[in-house]
Design a protein around this motif. Structure first.
Motif, mmCIF file in Angstrom:
data_model
loop_
_atom_site.group_PDB
_atom_site.id
_atom_site.type_symbol
_atom_site.label_atom_id
_atom_site.label_comp_id
_atom_site.label_asym_id
_atom_site.label_seq_id
_atom_site.Cartn_x
_atom_site.Cartn_y
_atom_site.Cartn_z
ATOM 1 N N ALA A 61 2.772 -11.709 12.046
ATOM 2 C CA ALA A 61 3.369 -10.883 10.989
ATOM 3 C C ALA A 61 3.871 -11.743 9.828
ATOM 4 O O ALA A 61 3.687 -11.385 8.659
ATOM 5 C CB ALA A 61 4.500 -10.039 11.558
ATOM 6 N N GLN A 62 4.501 -12.880 10.125
ATOM 7 C CA GLN A 62 4.962 -13.779 9.067
ATOM 8 C C GLN A 62 3.778 -14.331 8.275
ATOM 9 O O GLN A 62 3.841 -14.423 7.052
ATOM 10 C CB GLN A 62 5.763 -14.945 9.644
ATOM 11 N N TYR A 63 2.724 -14.691 8.965
ATOM 12 C CA TYR A 63 1.525 -15.204 8.296
ATOM 13 C C TYR A 63 0.975 -14.154 7.335
ATOM 14 O O TYR A 63 0.614 -14.463 6.202
ATOM 15 C CB TYR A 63 0.465 -15.615 9.319
ATOM 16 N N ASP A 64 0.910 -12.901 7.778
ATOM 17 C CA ASP A 64 0.394 -11.825 6.937
ATOM 18 C C ASP A 64 1.201 -11.704 5.652
ATOM 19 O O ASP A 64 0.638 -11.559 4.567
ATOM 20 C CB ASP A 64 0.394 -10.500 7.688
ATOM 21 N N VAL A 65 2.526 -11.776 5.748
ATOM 22 C CA VAL A 65 3.374 -11.639 4.564
ATOM 23 C C VAL A 65 3.352 -12.907 3.716
ATOM 24 O O VAL A 65 3.047 -12.864 2.522
ATOM 25 C CB VAL A 65 4.826 -11.277 4.966
ATOM 26 N N LEU A 66 3.673 -14.044 4.318
ATOM 27 C CA LEU A 66 3.822 -15.286 3.559
ATOM 28 C C LEU A 66 2.515 -15.838 3.001
ATOM 29 O O LEU A 66 2.475 -16.349 1.883
ATOM 30 C CB LEU A 66 4.485 -16.363 4.423
ATOM 31 N N ARG A 67 1.453 -15.768 3.761
ATOM 32 C CA ARG A 67 0.201 -16.414 3.347
ATOM 33 C C ARG A 67 -0.862 -15.437 2.842
ATOM 34 O O ARG A 67 -1.799 -15.833 2.159
ATOM 35 C CB ARG A 67 -0.385 -17.241 4.501
ATOM 36 N N GLN A 68 -0.753 -14.141 3.207
ATOM 37 C CA GLN A 68 -1.751 -13.153 2.791
ATOM 38 C C GLN A 68 -1.165 -12.103 1.835
ATOM 39 O O GLN A 68 -1.819 -11.111 1.544
ATOM 40 C CB GLN A 68 -2.331 -12.439 4.020
ATOM 41 N N GLU A 69 0.072 -12.305 1.398
ATOM 42 C CA GLU A 69 0.748 -11.411 0.463
ATOM 43 C C GLU A 69 0.884 -9.994 0.994
ATOM 44 O O GLU A 69 0.797 -9.018 0.245
ATOM 45 C CB GLU A 69 0.060 -11.438 -0.909
ATOM 46 N N GLY A 70 1.115 -9.885 2.304
ATOM 47 C CA GLY A 70 1.328 -8.582 2.915
ATOM 48 C C GLY A 70 2.733 -8.072 2.651
ATOM 49 O O GLY A 70 3.562 -8.756 2.055
ATOM 50 N N THR A 71 3.000 -6.854 3.103
ATOM 51 C CA THR A 71 4.316 -6.237 2.967
ATOM 52 C C THR A 71 4.690 -5.606 4.295
ATOM 53 O O THR A 71 3.895 -4.881 4.887
ATOM 54 C CB THR A 71 4.303 -5.144 1.871
ATOM 55 N N GLU A 72 5.898 -5.900 4.756
ATOM 56 C CA GLU A 72 6.370 -5.289 5.996
ATOM 57 C C GLU A 72 6.763 -3.834 5.738
ATOM 58 O O GLU A 72 6.993 -3.441 4.594
ATOM 59 C CB GLU A 72 7.561 -6.064 6.545
#
Length: 172
Positions: A61-72
C-alpha cells in the motif's frame, strides 16, 4: 412499446454507447499518469533506490501511494485522527515533513496541514484525470505525499492534503 421496455432499451443503448467512450478514455488517463511518473523519474533526489529496493522497503500500500502516486481511501488512515504533539515524516526516507501543530481537521478524510516544515516538500503540476492540481512530494526521496489546495485555514490559507500511508508519526 410500454414505459418499461422504453427505459430498459434506452438504458441499454446509453450503456452500449458510453462504454466505448469510457474505455477510450482509459489510455488517456494512463498516459497522463505515466507522464507524471516520467517527470518524477527525470528529477534527481538525495535518496534514490531502485524499484526493487523501494518494493522491499515499503508495504504494498505504501509503494502504491509513494511510488505510483496512488491515493488511500478517505478516513482509512490512523494518522487522520492523530492529535498528539510530534512530527509527521516521510514513510519512504524518514525526512520530517510536518509538525503536529500545523495539522487541522479538514473533514476530507485525509491528514491535512496548513504548512510543511522548511525544506521538507516539493511540488509540481499534476494534470492527471483531467484536473489541474498541485502534487506534493517529499523533497528528499520524491515520494508522492498528496496534493495542495487553496482552501485551508489561516494563516496560510493552504491545505496540504496528505496520504497517511505516505507518512509515519513520532511523538515529541
Amino acid at each position: 412499446m410500454d414505459r418499461r421496455q422504453f427505459f430498459t432499451g434506452s438504458a441499454a443503448v446509453l450503456a452500449a454507447g458510453a462504454l466505448p467512450l469510457l474505455w477510450a478514455r482509459r489510455p488517456a488517463l494512463s498516459a497522463a499518469s505515466a507522464a507524471g511518473a516520467q517527470v518524477a523519474e527525470a528529477e534527481r533526489f538525495e535518496v534514490d533506490y531502485s524499484d526493487a529496493e523501494w518494493r522491499a522497503r515499503l508495504t504494498t500500500a505504501q509503494y502504491d501511494v509513494l511510488r505510483q502516486e496512488g491515493t488511500e481511501r478517505p478516513y482509512s488512515s490512523p494518522l487522520n485522527d492523530e492529535h498528539r504533539a510530534g512530527t509527521f515524516a516521510c514513510a519512504g526516507c524518514g525526512l520530517p515533513l510536518f509538525a503536529s501543530n500545523a495539522k487541522f481537521d479538514s473533514h476530507t478524510g485525509w491528514p491535512s496541514f496548513w504548512q510543511p516544515l522548511p525544506q521538507a516538500v516539493g511540488t509540481r503540476a499534476d494534470t492527471s484525470y483531467g484536473m489541474a492540481r498541485t502534487e506534493v512530494h517529499c523533497r528528499r526521496c520524491g515520494g508522492h505525499l498528496g496534493h495542495l489546495f487553496n482552501d485551508g485555514p489561516p494563516p496560510t490559507g493552504l491545505r496540504y492534503c496528505m496520504n497517511g500511508l505516505a507518512m509515519t508519526f513520532a511523538v515529541a
